[in-house]
Design a protein around this motif. Structure first.
Motif, PDB file in Angstrom:
ATOM      1  N   ARG A   1       0.832  -1.200   0.000  1.00 15.55           N
ATOM      2  CA  ARG A   1       0.000   0.000   0.000  1.00 15.55           C
ATOM      3  C   ARG A   1       0.869   1.253   0.000  1.00 15.55           C
ATOM      4  NH1 ARG A   1      -2.122  -3.411   3.874  1.00 15.55           N
ATOM      5  NH2 ARG A   1      -0.923  -2.290   5.472  1.00 15.55           N
ATOM      6  N   ILE A   2       0.282   2.338  -0.509  1.00 14.43           N
ATOM      7  CA  ILE A   2       0.913   3.665  -0.481  1.00 14.43           C
ATOM      8  C   ILE A   2      -0.129   4.655   0.028  1.00 14.43           C
ATOM      9  CG2 ILE A   2       1.937   5.529  -1.835  1.00 14.43           C
ATOM     10  CD1 ILE A   2       3.081   3.519  -3.717  1.00 14.43           C
ATOM     11  N   ASN A   3       0.211   5.369   1.074  1.00 20.66           N
ATOM     12  CA  ASN A   3      -0.702   6.358   1.650  1.00 20.66           C
ATOM     13  C   ASN A   3      -0.456   7.711   0.995  1.00 20.66           C
ATOM     14  OD1 ASN A   3      -2.437   7.855   3.201  1.00 20.66           O
ATOM     15  ND2 ASN A   3      -1.181   7.796   5.051  1.00 20.66           N
ATOM     16  N   PRO A   4      -1.406   8.235   0.220  1.00 22.74           N
ATOM     17  CA  PRO A   4      -1.180   9.513  -0.470  1.00 22.74           C
ATOM     18  C   PRO A   4      -1.120  10.715   0.460  1.00 22.74           C
ATOM     19  CG  PRO A   4      -3.436   8.765  -0.796  1.00 22.74           C
ATOM     20  CD  PRO A   4      -2.720   7.654  -0.091  1.00 22.74           C
ATOM     21  N   LEU A   5      -1.493  10.551   1.738  1.00 22.80           N
ATOM     22  CA  LEU A   5      -1.464  11.681   2.659  1.00 22.80           C
ATOM     23  C   LEU A   5      -0.203  11.711   3.521  1.00 22.80           C
ATOM     24  CD1 LEU A   5      -4.705  11.053   2.174  1.00 22.80           C
ATOM     25  CD2 LEU A   5      -4.918  12.813   3.935  1.00 22.80           C
ATOM     26  N   ASP A   6       0.767  10.859   3.219  1.00 24.87           N
ATOM     27  CA  ASP A   6       2.031  10.892   3.961  1.00 24.87           C
ATOM     28  C   ASP A   6       2.721  12.235   3.778  1.00 24.87           C
ATOM     29  OD1 ASP A   6       1.920   8.399   5.090  1.00 24.87           O
ATOM     30  OD2 ASP A   6       3.018   7.400   3.482  1.00 24.87           O
ATOM     31  N   LEU A   7       3.283  12.756   4.865  1.00 27.86           N
ATOM     32  CA  LEU A   7       4.058  13.989   4.802  1.00 27.86           C
ATOM     33  C   LEU A   7       5.522  13.661   4.536  1.00 27.86           C
ATOM     34  CD1 LEU A   7       2.536  15.990   7.782  1.00 27.86           C
ATOM     35  CD2 LEU A   7       2.352  16.557   5.363  1.00 27.86           C
ATOM     36  N   PRO A   8       6.228  14.484   3.758  1.00 27.61           N
ATOM     37  CA  PRO A   8       7.644  14.217   3.450  1.00 27.61           C
ATOM     38  C   PRO A   8       8.551  14.548   4.630  1.00 27.61           C
ATOM     39  CG  PRO A   8       6.964  16.262   2.419  1.00 27.61           C
ATOM     40  CD  PRO A   8       5.736  15.686   3.062  1.00 27.61           C
ATOM     41  N   ILE A   9       8.667  13.618   5.567  1.00 30.09           N
ATOM     42  CA  ILE A   9       9.530  13.810   6.730  1.00 30.09           C
ATOM     43  C   ILE A   9      10.905  13.252   6.408  1.00 30.09           C
ATOM     44  CG2 ILE A   9       9.827  13.361   9.181  1.00 30.09           C
ATOM     45  CD1 ILE A   9       7.432  15.084   8.495  1.00 30.09           C
ATOM     46  N   HIS A  10      11.961  14.079   6.573  1.00 26.89           N
ATOM     47  CA  HIS A  10      13.324  13.685   6.257  1.00 26.89           C
ATOM     48  C   HIS A  10      14.141  13.558   7.544  1.00 26.89           C
ATOM     49  CE1 HIS A  10      12.036  14.550   2.278  1.00 26.89           C
ATOM     50  NE2 HIS A  10      12.137  15.869   2.382  1.00 26.89           N
ATOM     51  N   THR A  11      15.076  12.634   7.510  1.00 23.34           N
ATOM     52  CA  THR A  11      16.023  12.480   8.620  1.00 23.34           C
ATOM     53  C   THR A  11      17.341  13.123   8.232  1.00 23.34           C
ATOM     54  OG1 THR A  11      14.969  10.410   9.283  1.00 23.34           O
ATOM     55  CG2 THR A  11      17.190  10.853  10.118  1.00 23.34           C
ATOM     56  N   ARG A  12      17.766  14.103   8.999  1.00 29.20           N
ATOM     57  CA  ARG A  12      18.981  14.824   8.684  1.00 29.20           C
ATOM     58  C   ARG A  12      20.200  14.033   9.166  1.00 29.20           C
ATOM     59  NH1 ARG A  12      17.664  20.895  10.669  1.00 29.20           N
ATOM     60  NH2 ARG A  12      18.134  19.876  12.648  1.00 29.20           N
ATOM     61  N   PRO A  13      21.420  14.394   8.704  1.00 29.81           N
ATOM     62  CA  PRO A  13      22.621  13.676   9.150  1.00 29.81           C
ATOM     63  C   PRO A  13      22.821  13.688  10.659  1.00 29.81           C
ATOM     64  CG  PRO A  13      23.101  15.021   7.208  1.00 29.81           C
ATOM     65  CD  PRO A  13      21.704  15.369   7.643  1.00 29.81           C
ATOM     66  N   ASP A  14      22.326  14.707  11.357  1.00 32.14           N
ATOM     67  CA  ASP A  14      22.496  14.746  12.807  1.00 32.14           C
ATOM     68  C   ASP A  14      21.440  13.920  13.544  1.00 32.14           C
ATOM     69  OD1 ASP A  14      20.257  16.244  12.342  1.00 32.14           O
ATOM     70  OD2 ASP A  14      21.022  18.112  13.204  1.00 32.14           O
ATOM     71  N   GLY A  15      20.579  13.221  12.783  1.00 27.34           N
ATOM     72  CA  GLY A  15      19.574  12.359  13.394  1.00 27.34           C
ATOM     73  C   GLY A  15      18.238  13.033  13.630  1.00 27.34           C
ATOM     74  N   ARG A  16      18.172  14.344  13.494  1.00 27.22           N
ATOM     75  CA  ARG A  16      16.916  15.055  13.706  1.00 27.22           C
ATOM     76  C   ARG A  16      16.040  14.936  12.462  1.00 27.22           C
ATOM     77  NH1 ARG A  16      18.208  20.986  15.662  1.00 27.22           N
ATOM     78  NH2 ARG A  16      15.922  20.944  15.858  1.00 27.22           N
ATOM     79  N   ARG A  17      14.726  14.996  12.662  1.00 25.99           N
ATOM     80  CA  ARG A  17      13.781  14.867  11.562  1.00 25.99           C
ATOM     81  C   ARG A  17      13.225  16.245  11.216  1.00 25.99           C
ATOM     82  NH1 ARG A  17       9.608  10.197  12.720  1.00 25.99           N
ATOM     83  NH2 ARG A  17       9.675   9.994  10.449  1.00 25.99           N
ATOM     84  N   SER A  18      13.051  16.465   9.912  1.00 22.91           N
ATOM     85  CA  SER A  18      12.577  17.768   9.453  1.00 22.91           C
ATOM     86  C   SER A  18      11.693  17.568   8.233  1.00 22.91           C
ATOM     87  CB  SER A  18      13.766  18.682   9.098  1.00 22.91           C
ATOM     88  OG  SER A  18      14.497  18.133   8.010  1.00 22.91           O
ATOM     89  N   ALA A  19      11.028  18.652   7.850  1.00 20.42           N
ATOM     90  CA  ALA A  19      10.168  18.642   6.677  1.00 20.42           C
ATOM     91  C   ALA A  19      10.172  20.030   6.074  1.00 20.42           C
ATOM     92  CB  ALA A  19       8.742  18.220   7.049  1.00 20.42           C
ATOM     93  N   PRO A  20       9.891  20.157   4.772  1.00 20.82           N
ATOM     94  CA  PRO A  20       9.805  21.490   4.165  1.00 20.82           C
ATOM     95  C   PRO A  20       8.738  22.344   4.848  1.00 20.82           C
ATOM     96  CG  PRO A  20       9.857  19.768   2.482  1.00 20.82           C
ATOM     97  CD  PRO A  20       9.700  19.084   3.803  1.00 20.82           C
ATOM     98  N   ALA A  21       8.953  23.654   4.855  1.00 20.82           N
ATOM     99  CA  ALA A  21       8.047  24.545   5.566  1.00 20.82           C
ATOM    100  C   ALA A  21       6.643  24.535   4.977  1.00 20.82           C
ATOM    101  CB  ALA A  21       8.619  25.969   5.558  1.00 20.82           C
ATOM    102  N   ASP A  22       6.526  24.249   3.678  1.00 23.15           N
ATOM    103  CA  ASP A  22       5.213  24.250   3.031  1.00 23.15           C
ATOM    104  C   ASP A  22       4.717  22.833   2.745  1.00 23.15           C
ATOM    105  OD1 ASP A  22       7.137  23.656   1.168  1.00 23.15           O
ATOM    106  OD2 ASP A  22       6.264  24.885  -0.432  1.00 23.15           O
ATOM    107  N   ALA A  23       5.216  21.854   3.515  1.00 26.97           N
ATOM    108  CA  ALA A  23       4.881  20.451   3.239  1.00 26.97           C
ATOM    109  C   ALA A  23       3.386  20.191   3.339  1.00 26.97           C
ATOM    110  CB  ALA A  23       5.642  19.538   4.207  1.00 26.97           C
ATOM    111  N   LEU A  24       2.723  20.757   4.340  1.00 28.46           N
ATOM    112  CA  LEU A  24       1.299  20.500   4.525  1.00 28.46           C
ATOM    113  C   LEU A  24       0.481  21.081   3.366  1.00 28.46           C
ATOM    114  CD1 LEU A  24      -0.506  19.102   6.587  1.00 28.46           C
ATOM    115  CD2 LEU A  24      -0.871  21.317   7.689  1.00 28.46           C
ATOM    116  N   SER A  25       0.854  22.264   2.913  1.00 30.86           N
ATOM    117  CA  SER A  25       0.138  22.870   1.784  1.00 30.86           C
ATOM    118  C   SER A  25       0.354  22.058   0.511  1.00 30.86           C
ATOM    119  CB  SER A  25       0.620  24.309   1.568  1.00 30.86           C
ATOM    120  OG  SER A  25       0.379  25.094   2.720  1.00 30.86           O
ATOM    121  N   ARG A  26       1.567  21.563   0.311  1.00 35.11           N
ATOM    122  CA  ARG A  26       1.843  20.768  -0.886  1.00 35.11           C
ATOM    123  C   ARG A  26       1.079  19.450  -0.873  1.00 35.11           C
ATOM    124  NH1 ARG A  26       5.980  22.230  -4.200  1.00 35.11           N
ATOM    125  NH2 ARG A  26       7.245  24.022  -3.555  1.00 35.11           N
ATOM    126  N   ARG A  27       0.929  18.835   0.293  1.00 35.28           N
ATOM    127  CA  ARG A  27       0.164  17.585   0.346  1.00 35.28           C
ATOM    128  C   ARG A  27      -1.305  17.840   0.051  1.00 35.28           C
ATOM    129  NH1 ARG A  27       2.940  14.512  -1.464  1.00 35.28           N
ATOM    130  NH2 ARG A  27       1.532  12.819  -0.922  1.00 35.28           N
TER     131      ARG A  27
END
Length: 611
Positions: free
Chosen positions: A301-327
């Protein structure tokens, strides 16, 4: 006006090659039903690059280019050059003696003459008399006027002076015929280097990205050159953009070439994601340790409402500032593809509010800290729409029912099973219903794009969309593909669009825009019904047209800008076994495997030999 009539005699074979009549006008000729005008080139730029007259051959109108070359005896050339140097030097000294300002034209001509004299004395070149003549053809006098204006604009852009052969229009036309007769005799003296640069013929080999480098060719080996028998190496990541489009009819070797490029790109450390509509890349994925996603199978399955959450090299997770609007905007595109038609303005407004409410019900708001929570499902979005008092919302909910609770719910009725990760990702669409294949292509492209746009991971990537017509049949899907083609370069990624349905690509403005955003274009064998569109779009010559109609499997044209080369794709035996889709070869390989499994002694012998 002089008129010369020639009657066609059926019994005379040569009558088929001469016009009915020739009407001679001061600046043009009328040859039967055709109008022609001839020009002589009298002025040239001082500095040019190799093949600088190539635009004359790619001019869209019918244009005859004739280059007459006559070598000059070295002794005569040296004597004439000595006299010319004497005139130039005398002019310079006379100007200096009178205290006048230096004439830049005289100074430049003198320097060039001294340089040419030195090269001739060292035997580095020779002198030639060169005449360049052009003849443009048209079907009417009005069309001829337009074509002459276009030709003048082209020659002006090349910084050459094209003069009409006034009152010698017949001689100008004869001069451009393939007879070797120069009846205009308006020549210019060229040395060897200038003459070689003036040839309007390109090399049959593609130029390297850096012509000053003697290093080995980079990029991918596509095959061997049909014109020079050399090898065709091409590095897409050295072009202005990294996109490619591959067009060919069924059986032309399109998927074979795509898989060959993908396999050899893996050797270069390029990460690949492939959308496979016919399950042709499964063996390749297993052989190289890739990740295989058989969409349509139970539990995938693929969930079309997934947010693009990225894991940075320091281990912290981030997402683009406009991720919710883009989804939220992506849901508009997805529903347009699922419904097979664009949403109205009212439906878009209702859907936008429903998506926001769906995320809010899952605890996800504009606060970035909430974006790591579990994303809602398409079922949740339908529930929000169905419980609304708005009739438009309830209508959208009823149209979503087959995809959340009905026959097509298997792809959406749960969270994404496995995050798409790995050096080779293959998304197979074979087991999806035909009604879901455009949506499946869109979802996989979206999942790949979220990985490509991850700023924490920077490496070259290629995304391959095989049989792209599945997505381009609908405008919303074509727009998503077009946006991806425009933005891929910014993320060190290239998009490969391969399709056998040329009409879906060339029949729309978005399809043509995708082609124009592809620096690498590969044309394989084409169907007669589609060849005219291909010729117009890519400005092919008659010879290239006939080549694409009669090309063998795996043969085609690799185009990049003004550079074109005819190639034959080649693969090693090991590569061929991984990428072939020939049913006979696949059956033979299956029989060999079954025979080896049925004969334990043979397997034991193989193990001994391997040891």
């Amino acid at each position: 006006m002089l008129t010369r009539n020639r009657r066609r005699t059926p019994s005379t074979p040569s009558s088929a090659f001469v016009p009915d009549a020739v009407e001679i006008h001061p600046r043009h000729l009328q040859l039967g039903d055709e109008w022609v005008a001839s020009f002589a080139i009298t002025g040239y730029p001082r500095e040019v690059h190799a093949g600088w007259l190539q635009p004359l051959l790619t001019h869209p109108a019918r244009l005859d280019v004739s280059l007459h070359i006559e070598p000059i005896d070295p002794q005569v050339a040296a004597e004439r050059l000595r006299k010319q140097l004497g005139k130039l030097e005398s002019t310079r000294r006379h100007t200096a003696a009178r205290g006048r300002l230096v004439d830049p034209t005289i100074e430049t001509s003198t320097e060039d003459a001294y340089d040419l004299s030195d090269r001739l004395a060292r035997g580095e070149g020779r002198l030639f008399r060169v005449g360049l003549y052009l003849t443009v053809h048209a079907r009417s006098e009005a069309e001829l006027i337009e074509e002459v204006s276009a030709l003048r604009a082209l020659t002006a852009s090349l910084l050459v002076d094209a003069k009409p052969t006034t009152y010698r229009s017949l001689q100008g036309w004869i001069t451009t015929l393939p007879m070797g007769l120069d009846q205009i005799a308006m020549t210019r003296t060229f040395d060897t280097a200038a003459l070689s640069a003036a040839f309007p013929f390109t090399s049959p080999d593609l130029p390297p990205p850096d012509v000053t480098s003697a290093a080995a060719a980079r990029g991918v080996l596509y095959g061997w050159n049909l014109g020079s028998q050399g090898l065709v190496h091409w590095d897409r990541f050295s072009c202005e953009n990294y996109n490619a489009v591959i067009l060919g009819r069924s059986g032309a070797g399109k998927s074979y070439l795509v898989k060959l490029e993908a396999l050899r790109s893996l050797y270069q450390g390029v990460e690949l994601a492939i959308i496979d509509p016919e399950d042709e890349y499964a063996r390749l994925a297993r052989a190289v340790g890739g990740t295989y996603f058989p969409l349509g199978n139970e539990g995938i399955r693929i969930n079309p409402l997934d947010l693009p959450i990225h894991t940075r090299p320091d281990g912290r997770r981030s997402a683009p500032a406009d991720a919710l609007s883009r989804r939220s905007l992506f849901q508009h595109t997805l529903l347009s593809v699922l419904f097979g038609q664009s949403l109205s303005a009212r439906e878009r407004a209702v859907l936008d509010h429903a998506v926001t409410d769906t995320y809010r019900a899952a605890g996800i708001t504009e606060d970035v800290r909430t974006w790591t929570r579990q994303a809602p499902l398409l079922t949740d979005l339908r529930t929000v729409l169905d419980t609304s008092d708005n009739n438009t919302a309830r209508d959208l909910a009823s149209r979503l029912h087959p995809f959340t609770h009905g026959a097509f719910s298997g792809l959406f009725n749960g969270p994404t099973t496995t995050p798409p990760e790995g050096h080779l990702l293959v998304f197979s669409l074979r087991n999806l219903p035909d009604e879901l294949k455009p949506a499946g292509t869109l979802l996989t492209l979206d999942a790949v794009w979220r990985r490509v746009s991850n700023p924490a991971i920077r490496r070259p990537r290629l995304c391959v969309v095989d049989e792209a017509w599945l997505l381009m049949q609908q405008r919303a899907g074509a727009e998503f593909l077009w946006r991806m083609a425009k933005s891929a370069r910014k993320h060190w990624a290239g998009l490969t669009v391969a399709t056998q349905d040329v009409g879906d690509v060339l029949g729309s403005d978005l399809g043509k825009a995708i082609i124009s955003n592809a620096a690498t274009q590969i044309l394989l064998r084409q169907a007669p019904q589609a060849i005219d569109d291909i010729v117009r779009t890519f400005a092919l010559s008659e010879g290239e047209r006939q080549f694409l109609l009669s090309a063998n499997t795996g043969q085609g044209l690799l185009c990049s800008g003004t550079q074109r080369v005819a190639l034959q794709a080649i693969a090693s035996n090991a590569e061929h076994q991984l990428i072939t889709t020939d049913p006979a070869e696949l059956a033979a390989m299956a029989n060999d495997t079954a025979a080896d499994n049925a004969d334990p002694s043979a397997a034991a012998d193989d193990l001994v030999l391997d040891d």
